[in-house]
Write a protein that holds these residues in place. Structure first.
Motif, PDB file in Angstrom:
ATOM      1  N   UNK A   1      28.451   2.746  -5.996  1.00 61.52           N
ATOM      2  CA  UNK A   1      28.498   2.645  -4.542  1.00 61.52           C
ATOM      3  C   UNK A   1      27.142   2.992  -3.959  1.00 61.52           C
ATOM      4  N   UNK A   2      26.809   2.330  -2.862  1.00 66.81           N
ATOM      5  CA  UNK A   2      25.560   2.639  -2.184  1.00 66.81           C
ATOM      6  C   UNK A   2      25.657   2.253  -0.721  1.00 66.81           C
ATOM      7  N   UNK A   3      24.990   3.003   0.116  1.00 63.57           N
ATOM      8  CA  UNK A   3      24.913   2.646   1.539  1.00 63.57           C
ATOM      9  C   UNK A   3      23.540   2.089   1.888  1.00 63.57           C
ATOM     10  N   UNK A   4      22.773   1.779   0.856  1.00 58.19           N
ATOM     11  CA  UNK A   4      21.434   1.226   1.070  1.00 58.19           C
ATOM     12  C   UNK A   4      21.518  -0.256   1.439  1.00 58.19           C
ATOM     13  N   UNK A   5      20.495  -0.743   2.168  1.00 55.52           N
ATOM     14  CA  UNK A   5      20.452  -2.180   2.510  1.00 55.52           C
ATOM     15  C   UNK A   5      20.040  -3.001   1.299  1.00 55.52           C
TER      16      UNK A   5
ATOM     17  N   UNK B   1      38.210   1.696  -0.486  1.00 56.96           N
ATOM     18  CA  UNK B   1      37.577   1.088   0.678  1.00 56.96           C
ATOM     19  C   UNK B   1      36.245   0.465   0.263  1.00 56.96           C
ATOM     20  N   UNK B   2      35.927  -0.679   0.873  1.00 55.11           N
ATOM     21  CA  UNK B   2      34.751  -1.445   0.480  1.00 55.11           C
ATOM     22  C   UNK B   2      33.460  -0.989   1.138  1.00 55.11           C
ATOM     23  N   UNK B   3      33.530  -0.063   2.060  1.00 54.34           N
ATOM     24  CA  UNK B   3      32.374   0.190   2.922  1.00 54.34           C
ATOM     25  C   UNK B   3      31.179   0.836   2.241  1.00 54.34           C
ATOM     26  N   UNK B   4      31.297   1.136   0.944  1.00 53.64           N
ATOM     27  CA  UNK B   4      30.120   1.616   0.216  1.00 53.64           C
ATOM     28  C   UNK B   4      29.794   0.719  -0.970  1.00 53.64           C
ATOM     29  N   UNK B   5      30.328  -0.496  -0.962  1.00 56.40           N
ATOM     30  CA  UNK B   5      30.032  -1.450  -2.030  1.00 56.40           C
ATOM     31  C   UNK B   5      29.322  -2.666  -1.472  1.00 56.40           C
ATOM     32  N   UNK B   6      28.218  -3.086  -2.098  1.00 59.35           N
ATOM     33  CA  UNK B   6      27.741  -4.423  -1.781  1.00 59.35           C
ATOM     34  C   UNK B   6      28.618  -5.402  -2.565  1.00 59.35           C
ATOM     35  N   UNK B   7      28.736  -6.616  -2.025  1.00 58.66           N
ATOM     36  CA  UNK B   7      29.641  -7.616  -2.580  1.00 58.66           C
ATOM     37  C   UNK B   7      28.894  -8.923  -2.788  1.00 58.66           C
ATOM     38  N   UNK B   8      29.212  -9.602  -3.851  1.00 59.11           N
ATOM     39  CA  UNK B   8      28.630 -10.907  -4.122  1.00 59.11           C
ATOM     40  C   UNK B   8      29.684 -11.983  -4.214  1.00 59.11           C
ATOM     41  N   UNK B   9      29.310 -13.188  -3.822  1.00 54.02           N
ATOM     42  CA  UNK B   9      30.130 -14.380  -4.035  1.00 54.02           C
ATOM     43  C   UNK B   9      29.451 -15.241  -5.099  1.00 54.02           C
ATOM     44  N   UNK B  10      30.270 -15.760  -6.005  1.00 54.46           N
ATOM     45  CA  UNK B  10      29.780 -16.581  -7.097  1.00 54.46           C
ATOM     46  C   UNK B  10      30.626 -17.845  -7.185  1.00 54.46           C
ATOM     47  N   UNK B  11      30.064 -18.866  -7.778  1.00 54.12           N
ATOM     48  CA  UNK B  11      30.773 -20.133  -7.960  1.00 54.12           C
ATOM     49  C   UNK B  11      30.664 -20.574  -9.413  1.00 54.12           C
ATOM     50  N   UNK B  12      31.758 -21.107  -9.925  1.00 54.61           N
ATOM     51  CA  UNK B  12      31.725 -21.744 -11.230  1.00 54.61           C
ATOM     52  C   UNK B  12      32.281 -23.150 -11.102  1.00 54.61           C
TER      53      UNK B  12
ATOM     54  N   UNK C   1      27.402 -19.215 -11.115  1.00 49.72           N
ATOM     55  CA  UNK C   1      26.139 -18.983 -10.425  1.00 49.72           C
ATOM     56  C   UNK C   1      26.386 -18.217  -9.133  1.00 49.72           C
ATOM     57  N   UNK C   2      25.379 -17.498  -8.718  1.00 45.89           N
ATOM     58  CA  UNK C   2      25.514 -16.710  -7.505  1.00 45.89           C
ATOM     59  C   UNK C   2      25.366 -17.596  -6.272  1.00 45.89           C
ATOM     60  N   UNK C   3      26.045 -17.222  -5.216  1.00 50.95           N
ATOM     61  CA  UNK C   3      25.979 -17.944  -3.958  1.00 50.95           C
ATOM     62  C   UNK C   3      25.361 -17.078  -2.854  1.00 50.95           C
ATOM     63  N   UNK C   4      25.932 -15.900  -2.669  1.00 49.03           N
ATOM     64  CA  UNK C   4      25.462 -15.044  -1.589  1.00 49.03           C
ATOM     65  C   UNK C   4      25.929 -13.623  -1.854  1.00 49.03           C
ATOM     66  N   UNK C   5      25.244 -12.671  -1.228  1.00 44.11           N
ATOM     67  CA  UNK C   5      25.668 -11.276  -1.355  1.00 44.11           C
ATOM     68  C   UNK C   5      25.391 -10.562  -0.037  1.00 44.11           C
ATOM     69  N   UNK C   6      26.053  -9.423   0.129  1.00 41.55           N
ATOM     70  CA  UNK C   6      25.926  -8.674   1.379  1.00 41.55           C
ATOM     71  C   UNK C   6      25.968  -7.185   1.074  1.00 41.55           C
ATOM     72  N   UNK C   7      25.144  -6.438   1.776  1.00 45.45           N
ATOM     73  CA  UNK C   7      25.107  -4.987   1.568  1.00 45.45           C
ATOM     74  C   UNK C   7      26.381  -4.336   2.094  1.00 45.45           C
TER      75      UNK C   7
END
Length: 128
Positions: free
Chosen positions: A102-106, A28-39, A46-52
């Motif tokens: 994994x982290x639940x931090x902002x 389950x993803x609910x304890x992972x922050x996720x990033x979007x990247x573009x090549x 390169x990084x685009x955006x990320x979310x806690x």
């Protein structure tokens, strides 16, 4: 084991919109922050955006701020990237990624360093 699968890539006209999805399986993803990247072709990723992990903290690359929005639905184990007012330079292969820890931090990161699990990428073109 966590696996990520991106989808939603397509051919889009300049000024158009597209929504990419990053679906997780295995964990389950609910304890992972996720990033979007573009090549982009011939360029480094390169990084685009990320979310806690909870979705209450986000960071977005300055060049796409106001046009690209990251969001997540932990009930669906999916992270999204809504892209509006697309320009030709936005084209490329888009990847989502998750860290080992994994982290639940902002918190989330726009650097490559924390990310250890990557999807296979979804490509799209911006062309008239």
């Amino acid at each position: 084991q966590l696996q990520l699968v991106e989808s939603g890539g397509n051919l889009v006209q300049p000024g158009g919109s597209l929504k990419l999805s990053c679906a997780a399986s295995g964990v389950t993803l609910d304890t992972y922050f996720i990033g979007w990247f573009r090549q982009a072709p011939g360029k480094e990723r390169e990084s685009i955006s990320c979310i806690s992990s909870s979705g209450d903290y986000r960071k977005t690359r300055t060049s796409v701020k106001g046009r690209f929005t990251i969001s997540r639905d932990n009930a669906k184990n999916t992270v999204y990237l809504q892209m509006n007012s697309l320009k030709p330079e936005a084209a490329g292969v888009y990847y989502c990624a998750a860290p080992a820890i994994r982290t639940d931090q902002p918190f989330c990161s726009l650097t490559n360093a924390p990310y250890t699990t990557w999807g296979q990428g979804t490509p799209f073109l911006v062309s008239s």
